[in-house]
Every structure is written in structure tokens, then in C-alpha cells.
Design a protein around this motif. Structure first.
Motif, PDB file in Angstrom:
ATOM      1  N   LEU A 130      32.857 -21.974 -69.270  1.00  0.00           N
ATOM      2  CA  LEU A 130      32.568 -20.577 -69.604  1.00  0.00           C
ATOM      3  C   LEU A 130      31.982 -19.805 -68.429  1.00  0.00           C
ATOM      4  CD1 LEU A 130      31.156 -21.045 -73.223  1.00  0.00           C
ATOM      5  CD2 LEU A 130      33.166 -19.677 -72.597  1.00  0.00           C
ATOM      6  N   VAL A 131      31.265 -20.485 -67.543  1.00  0.00           N
ATOM      7  CA  VAL A 131      30.619 -19.785 -66.422  1.00  0.00           C
ATOM      8  C   VAL A 131      31.305 -20.080 -65.087  1.00  0.00           C
ATOM      9  CG1 VAL A 131      28.425 -19.880 -67.656  1.00  0.00           C
ATOM     10  CG2 VAL A 131      28.905 -21.611 -65.922  1.00  0.00           C
ATOM     11  N   ARG A 132      32.422 -20.737 -65.125  1.00  0.00           N
ATOM     12  CA  ARG A 132      33.099 -21.212 -63.907  1.00  0.00           C
ATOM     13  C   ARG A 132      33.312 -20.093 -62.880  1.00  0.00           C
ATOM     14  NH1 ARG A 132      36.486 -25.640 -62.728  1.00  0.00           N
ATOM     15  NH2 ARG A 132      36.197 -26.353 -64.873  1.00  0.00           N
ATOM     16  N   SER A 133      33.732 -18.920 -63.319  1.00  0.00           N
ATOM     17  CA  SER A 133      34.111 -17.868 -62.377  1.00  0.00           C
ATOM     18  C   SER A 133      32.931 -17.234 -61.653  1.00  0.00           C
ATOM     19  CB  SER A 133      34.904 -16.774 -63.098  1.00  0.00           C
ATOM     20  OG  SER A 133      34.109 -16.116 -64.056  1.00  0.00           O
ATOM     21  N   THR A 134      31.700 -17.592 -62.031  1.00  0.00           N
ATOM     22  CA  THR A 134      30.528 -17.039 -61.337  1.00  0.00           C
ATOM     23  C   THR A 134      30.172 -17.825 -60.079  1.00  0.00           C
ATOM     24  OG1 THR A 134      28.885 -18.338 -62.576  1.00  0.00           O
ATOM     25  CG2 THR A 134      29.589 -16.228 -63.532  1.00  0.00           C
ATOM     26  N   GLY A 135      30.869 -18.939 -59.848  1.00  0.00           N
ATOM     27  CA  GLY A 135      30.583 -19.755 -58.679  1.00  0.00           C
ATOM     28  C   GLY A 135      29.424 -20.713 -58.909  1.00  0.00           C
ATOM     29  N   PHE A 136      29.452 -21.832 -58.195  1.00  0.00           N
ATOM     30  CA  PHE A 136      28.400 -22.852 -58.332  1.00  0.00           C
ATOM     31  C   PHE A 136      28.150 -23.174 -59.809  1.00  0.00           C
ATOM     32  CE2 PHE A 136      27.612 -20.366 -54.493  1.00  0.00           C
ATOM     33  CZ  PHE A 136      27.582 -21.357 -53.527  1.00  0.00           C
ATOM     34  N   TYR A 137      29.235 -23.213 -60.563  1.00  0.00           N
ATOM     35  CA  TYR A 137      29.144 -23.260 -62.027  1.00  0.00           C
ATOM     36  C   TYR A 137      28.519 -24.539 -62.557  1.00  0.00           C
ATOM     37  CZ  TYR A 137      33.380 -26.142 -61.797  1.00  0.00           C
ATOM     38  OH  TYR A 137      34.294 -27.135 -61.524  1.00  0.00           O
ATOM     39  N   ARG A 138      28.722 -25.651 -61.881  1.00  0.00           N
ATOM     40  CA  ARG A 138      28.130 -26.899 -62.380  1.00  0.00           C
ATOM     41  C   ARG A 138      26.608 -26.832 -62.337  1.00  0.00           C
ATOM     42  NH1 ARG A 138      32.693 -29.363 -59.711  1.00  0.00           N
ATOM     43  NH2 ARG A 138      34.045 -30.405 -61.241  1.00  0.00           N
ATOM     44  N   ASN A 139      26.091 -26.383 -61.216  1.00  0.00           N
ATOM     45  CA  ASN A 139      24.644 -26.297 -61.069  1.00  0.00           C
ATOM     46  C   ASN A 139      24.057 -25.236 -62.004  1.00  0.00           C
ATOM     47  OD1 ASN A 139      22.335 -27.344 -59.607  1.00  0.00           O
ATOM     48  ND2 ASN A 139      22.162 -25.335 -58.653  1.00  0.00           N
ATOM     49  N   LYS A 140      24.749 -24.118 -62.134  1.00  0.00           N
ATOM     50  CA  LYS A 140      24.264 -23.058 -63.019  1.00  0.00           C
ATOM     51  C   LYS A 140      24.263 -23.521 -64.474  1.00  0.00           C
ATOM     52  CE  LYS A 140      25.590 -19.151 -60.084  1.00  0.00           C
ATOM     53  NZ  LYS A 140      26.443 -17.961 -59.912  1.00  0.00           N
ATOM     54  N   ALA A 141      25.327 -24.180 -64.894  1.00  0.00           N
ATOM     55  CA  ALA A 141      25.398 -24.670 -66.275  1.00  0.00           C
ATOM     56  C   ALA A 141      24.298 -25.692 -66.543  1.00  0.00           C
ATOM     57  CB  ALA A 141      26.774 -25.283 -66.537  1.00  0.00           C
ATOM     58  N   LYS A 142      24.087 -26.575 -65.592  1.00  0.00           N
ATOM     59  CA  LYS A 142      23.044 -27.594 -65.738  1.00  0.00           C
ATOM     60  C   LYS A 142      21.673 -26.936 -65.869  1.00  0.00           C
ATOM     61  CE  LYS A 142      21.470 -29.615 -62.113  1.00  0.00           C
ATOM     62  NZ  LYS A 142      21.313 -30.421 -60.865  1.00  0.00           N
ATOM     63  N   ASN A 143      21.394 -25.950 -65.013  1.00  0.00           N
ATOM     64  CA  ASN A 143      20.100 -25.282 -65.047  1.00  0.00           C
ATOM     65  C   ASN A 143      19.901 -24.477 -66.326  1.00  0.00           C
ATOM     66  OD1 ASN A 143      19.121 -26.246 -62.590  1.00  0.00           O
ATOM     67  ND2 ASN A 143      20.028 -24.576 -61.417  1.00  0.00           N
ATOM     68  N   ILE A 144      20.944 -23.805 -66.780  1.00  0.00           N
ATOM     69  CA  ILE A 144      20.844 -23.015 -68.014  1.00  0.00           C
ATOM     70  C   ILE A 144      20.521 -23.919 -69.200  1.00  0.00           C
ATOM     71  CG2 ILE A 144      22.202 -21.690 -69.681  1.00  0.00           C
ATOM     72  CD1 ILE A 144      23.639 -20.427 -67.216  1.00  0.00           C
ATOM     73  N   LYS A 145      21.227 -25.015 -69.306  1.00  0.00           N
ATOM     74  CA  LYS A 145      20.989 -25.947 -70.411  1.00  0.00           C
ATOM     75  C   LYS A 145      19.582 -26.536 -70.336  1.00  0.00           C
ATOM     76  CE  LYS A 145      22.867 -30.222 -72.463  1.00  0.00           C
ATOM     77  NZ  LYS A 145      23.133 -29.734 -73.835  1.00  0.00           N
ATOM     78  N   ALA A 146      19.180 -26.964 -69.150  1.00  0.00           N
ATOM     79  CA  ALA A 146      17.862 -27.570 -68.981  1.00  0.00           C
ATOM     80  C   ALA A 146      16.739 -26.549 -69.204  1.00  0.00           C
ATOM     81  CB  ALA A 146      17.745 -28.184 -67.589  1.00  0.00           C
ATOM     82  N   ALA A 147      16.942 -25.316 -68.728  1.00  0.00           N
ATOM     83  CA  ALA A 147      15.935 -24.277 -68.927  1.00  0.00           C
ATOM     84  C   ALA A 147      15.746 -23.982 -70.410  1.00  0.00           C
ATOM     85  CB  ALA A 147      16.328 -23.007 -68.174  1.00  0.00           C
ATOM     86  N   CYS A 148      16.853 -23.903 -71.132  1.00  0.00           N
ATOM     87  CA  CYS A 148      16.765 -23.617 -72.567  1.00  0.00           C
ATOM     88  C   CYS A 148      16.155 -24.792 -73.332  1.00  0.00           C
ATOM     89  CB  CYS A 148      18.142 -23.255 -73.106  1.00  0.00           C
ATOM     90  SG  CYS A 148      18.687 -21.617 -72.562  1.00  0.00           S
ATOM     91  N   GLN A 149      16.407 -26.009 -72.897  1.00  0.00           N
ATOM     92  CA  GLN A 149      15.749 -27.164 -73.509  1.00  0.00           C
ATOM     93  C   GLN A 149      14.243 -27.081 -73.317  1.00  0.00           C
ATOM     94  OE1 GLN A 149      17.877 -30.329 -71.517  1.00  0.00           O
ATOM     95  NE2 GLN A 149      19.328 -30.594 -73.218  1.00  0.00           N
ATOM     96  N   MET A 150      13.804 -26.684 -72.121  1.00  0.00           N
ATOM     97  CA  MET A 150      12.379 -26.553 -71.863  1.00  0.00           C
ATOM     98  C   MET A 150      11.780 -25.410 -72.676  1.00  0.00           C
ATOM     99  SD  MET A 150      10.295 -26.083 -68.235  1.00  0.00           S
ATOM    100  CE  MET A 150      10.743 -27.730 -67.661  1.00  0.00           C
ATOM    101  N   ILE A 151      12.519 -24.319 -72.818  1.00  0.00           N
ATOM    102  CA  ILE A 151      12.042 -23.193 -73.628  1.00  0.00           C
ATOM    103  C   ILE A 151      11.815 -23.643 -75.072  1.00  0.00           C
ATOM    104  CG2 ILE A 151      12.758 -20.987 -74.653  1.00  0.00           C
ATOM    105  CD1 ILE A 151      14.116 -20.378 -71.924  1.00  0.00           C
ATOM    106  N   ILE A 152      12.724 -24.442 -75.591  1.00  0.00           N
ATOM    107  CA  ILE A 152      12.596 -24.954 -76.962  1.00  0.00           C
ATOM    108  C   ILE A 152      11.426 -25.917 -77.077  1.00  0.00           C
ATOM    109  CG2 ILE A 152      13.708 -26.304 -78.780  1.00  0.00           C
ATOM    110  CD1 ILE A 152      14.955 -23.556 -78.408  1.00  0.00           C
ATOM    111  N   GLU A 153      11.364 -26.857 -76.153  1.00  0.00           N
ATOM    112  CA  GLU A 153      10.410 -27.956 -76.269  1.00  0.00           C
ATOM    113  C   GLU A 153       8.984 -27.592 -75.819  1.00  0.00           C
ATOM    114  OE1 GLU A 153      12.255 -30.960 -73.931  1.00  0.00           O
ATOM    115  OE2 GLU A 153      13.984 -31.181 -75.273  1.00  0.00           O
ATOM    116  N   LYS A 154       8.878 -26.735 -74.814  1.00  0.00           N
ATOM    117  CA  LYS A 154       7.567 -26.483 -74.214  1.00  0.00           C
ATOM    118  C   LYS A 154       7.006 -25.095 -74.515  1.00  0.00           C
ATOM    119  CE  LYS A 154       5.100 -27.155 -69.834  1.00  0.00           C
ATOM    120  NZ  LYS A 154       5.220 -27.624 -68.440  1.00  0.00           N
ATOM    121  N   PHE A 155       7.882 -24.140 -74.794  1.00  0.00           N
ATOM    122  CA  PHE A 155       7.427 -22.757 -74.936  1.00  0.00           C
ATOM    123  C   PHE A 155       7.767 -22.158 -76.299  1.00  0.00           C
ATOM    124  CE2 PHE A 155       8.098 -23.252 -70.252  1.00  0.00           C
ATOM    125  CZ  PHE A 155       6.753 -23.193 -69.897  1.00  0.00           C
ATOM    126  N   ASN A 156       7.846 -23.023 -77.309  1.00  0.00           N
ATOM    127  CA  ASN A 156       7.994 -22.565 -78.688  1.00  0.00           C
ATOM    128  C   ASN A 156       9.208 -21.652 -78.876  1.00  0.00           C
ATOM    129  OD1 ASN A 156       7.154 -22.549 -81.392  1.00  0.00           O
ATOM    130  ND2 ASN A 156       5.992 -20.657 -81.117  1.00  0.00           N
TER     131      ASN A 156
END
Length: 217
Positions: free
Chosen positions: A83-109
Motif C-alpha cells: 500500500l505504501v510502496r510508491s512513497t519509496g523506502f516502503y519496507r522501512n516505512k511500513a515496518k516503522n508504521i506498524k511498530a509505532a502503532c503497536q507502541m501507541i497501543i501498548e504504551k500510550f493507551n
């Protein structure tokens, strides 16, 4: 004494630049499309080394499929990458988005943090992204957003001699009044896109030319 006077003159020039930018781009605002703080966070992560225009073409389908932090945290990583492939560096961006949202859920209510120190804990988030989220999602101005346009124009205008974004931000925070920190960034970005381009600045059409050091090189 000389150093103090030099800084005073630079600050006066900064305020004049700010005034002119406000007149040139009175309606300037964040050009990323979003509805919630987490969507702005994701869009800003995607905007790294990518145009806002391209990001805005990607995010409708992305947010329709994964509208919130919980959905993004549980997203299939390959689907997210596609879904984010065309923005470039998509693997790293996808990984960071998923991990950031996991932290938002788990650590920041399940809420995007409202403090710089907490935002900087999120994967893929540096001061640029954090400043954008705080300013436009929450109306909290704690710094100056320094992207490639702000960096280039601030150097050309003689407001900083630094190349590191954090040092540039510190220089600008000393020169620009705090309530205008984000206004400065947004309007400078507009000017960078429209006039003061990286490879072919239109100095003959620039309303800031008499205050610019770049044209005197």
C-alpha cells in the motif's frame, strides 16, 4: 558587542522575512491529508524523501483499509508494504508504521502522545515528524519543523550555517518568535516549492531576494 549586534541584525531580518512570507502565503497550511492524529503521524512518516502530493495519493486506500492505530498495529506487513510502496523506502516505512502503532497501543493507551519526548520513542519518528504532529494534530508548538525546503532556504537566507537539522532548528528557534515557529516552516516550504527550488531558484521572481544571501554569492 559585535556578535550581539550581528545577531540583532539577523533577527531583524528574520522578522522581516516572516512578515513577507505571511503576506505571500496567508492561507498556507499542512498539505498532508488526514483526519486523526495517528493518520497525520503515518502520513508524515510516509512523507520522508517523498512529496506530500504522492503521500496524499497513497493514504486514502491505506486509511480505508487500516483507519486507526489498532488496525495498523495488526496489519499484515506485506499488505502494508504494498500500500505504501510508491512513497519509496516502503519496507522501512511500513515496518516503522506498524511498530509505532503497536507502541501507541501498548504504551500510550491507544493515543498518539502529546509530548515530544514520548513521540521520539516511536519507531520512525524524529523531531521533524514530532513537530508536525504536535503542531497540526494538537496545536502544540515546541519546535521548528526542518525538512529539506526549510534547511535549504534557511541556509540560503543566511539564517544558519549548520547542515544538521537539529542545529538548524535551534538556530531558527532563537530567531523566530515561538508562536510563529510552525508558520515559518509551512510558509518556507511553500516558497521552496514555488520559487526557491533546489536546482533552479527563480531569484528574478522572488519577493525575498533583497534579504537573501544566496544571490550575492
Amino acid at each position: 558587542m559585535v556578535t550581539t549586534r550581528k545577531f540583532s541584525l539577523k533577527r531583524q531580518r528574520s522578522l522581516e522575512l516572516l512578515l513577507r512570507l505571511n503576506r505571500l502565503y496567508p492561507d498556507a497550511t499542512c498539505t498532508l491529508t488526514y483526519q486523526t492524529p495517528v493518520q497525520l503521524l503515518v502520513a508524515t512518516i510516509l512523507s520522508a524523501q517523498c512529496t506530500d502530493e504522492r503521500v496524499n495519493k497513497v493514504t486514502p486506500a491505506l486509511f480505508q483499509k487500516f483507519p486507526d492505530a489498532l488496525a495498523l498495529a495488526n496489519a499484515d506487513i506485506e499488505e502494508l508494504e504494498n500500500l505504501v510502496r510508491s512513497t519509496g523506502f516502503y519496507r522501512n516505512k511500513a515496518k516503522n508504521i506498524k511498530a509505532a502503532c503497536q507502541m501507541i497501543i501498548e504504551k500510550f493507551n491507544s493515543q498518539v502522545p502529546k509530548q515530544m519526548e514520548q513521540l521520539l520513542q516511536l519507531p520512525g519518528v524524529a523531531r521533524k515528524t514530532a513537530n508536525v504532529v504536535l503542531a497540526h494534530a494538537y496545536g502544540i508548538i515546541v519546535g521548528v519543523t526542518v525538512d529539506t525546503h526549510v534547511k535549504r532556504l534557511s541556509q540560503r537566507l543566511g539564517l544558519t550555517e549548520n547542515s544538521d537539522p537539529i542545529k538548524i532548528e535551534r538556530d531558527l528557534m532563537r530567531l523566530i518568535p515561538q508562536p510563529d515557529w510552525e508558520n515559518w516552516s509551512i510558509r518556507l516550504i511553500y516558497h521552496g516549492r514555488a520559487v526557491c527550488k533546489a536546482k533552479s531558484p527563480a531569484c528574478d521572481k522572488c519577493s525575498l531576494v533583497d534579504l537573501c544571501l544566496f544571490t550575492k554569492e
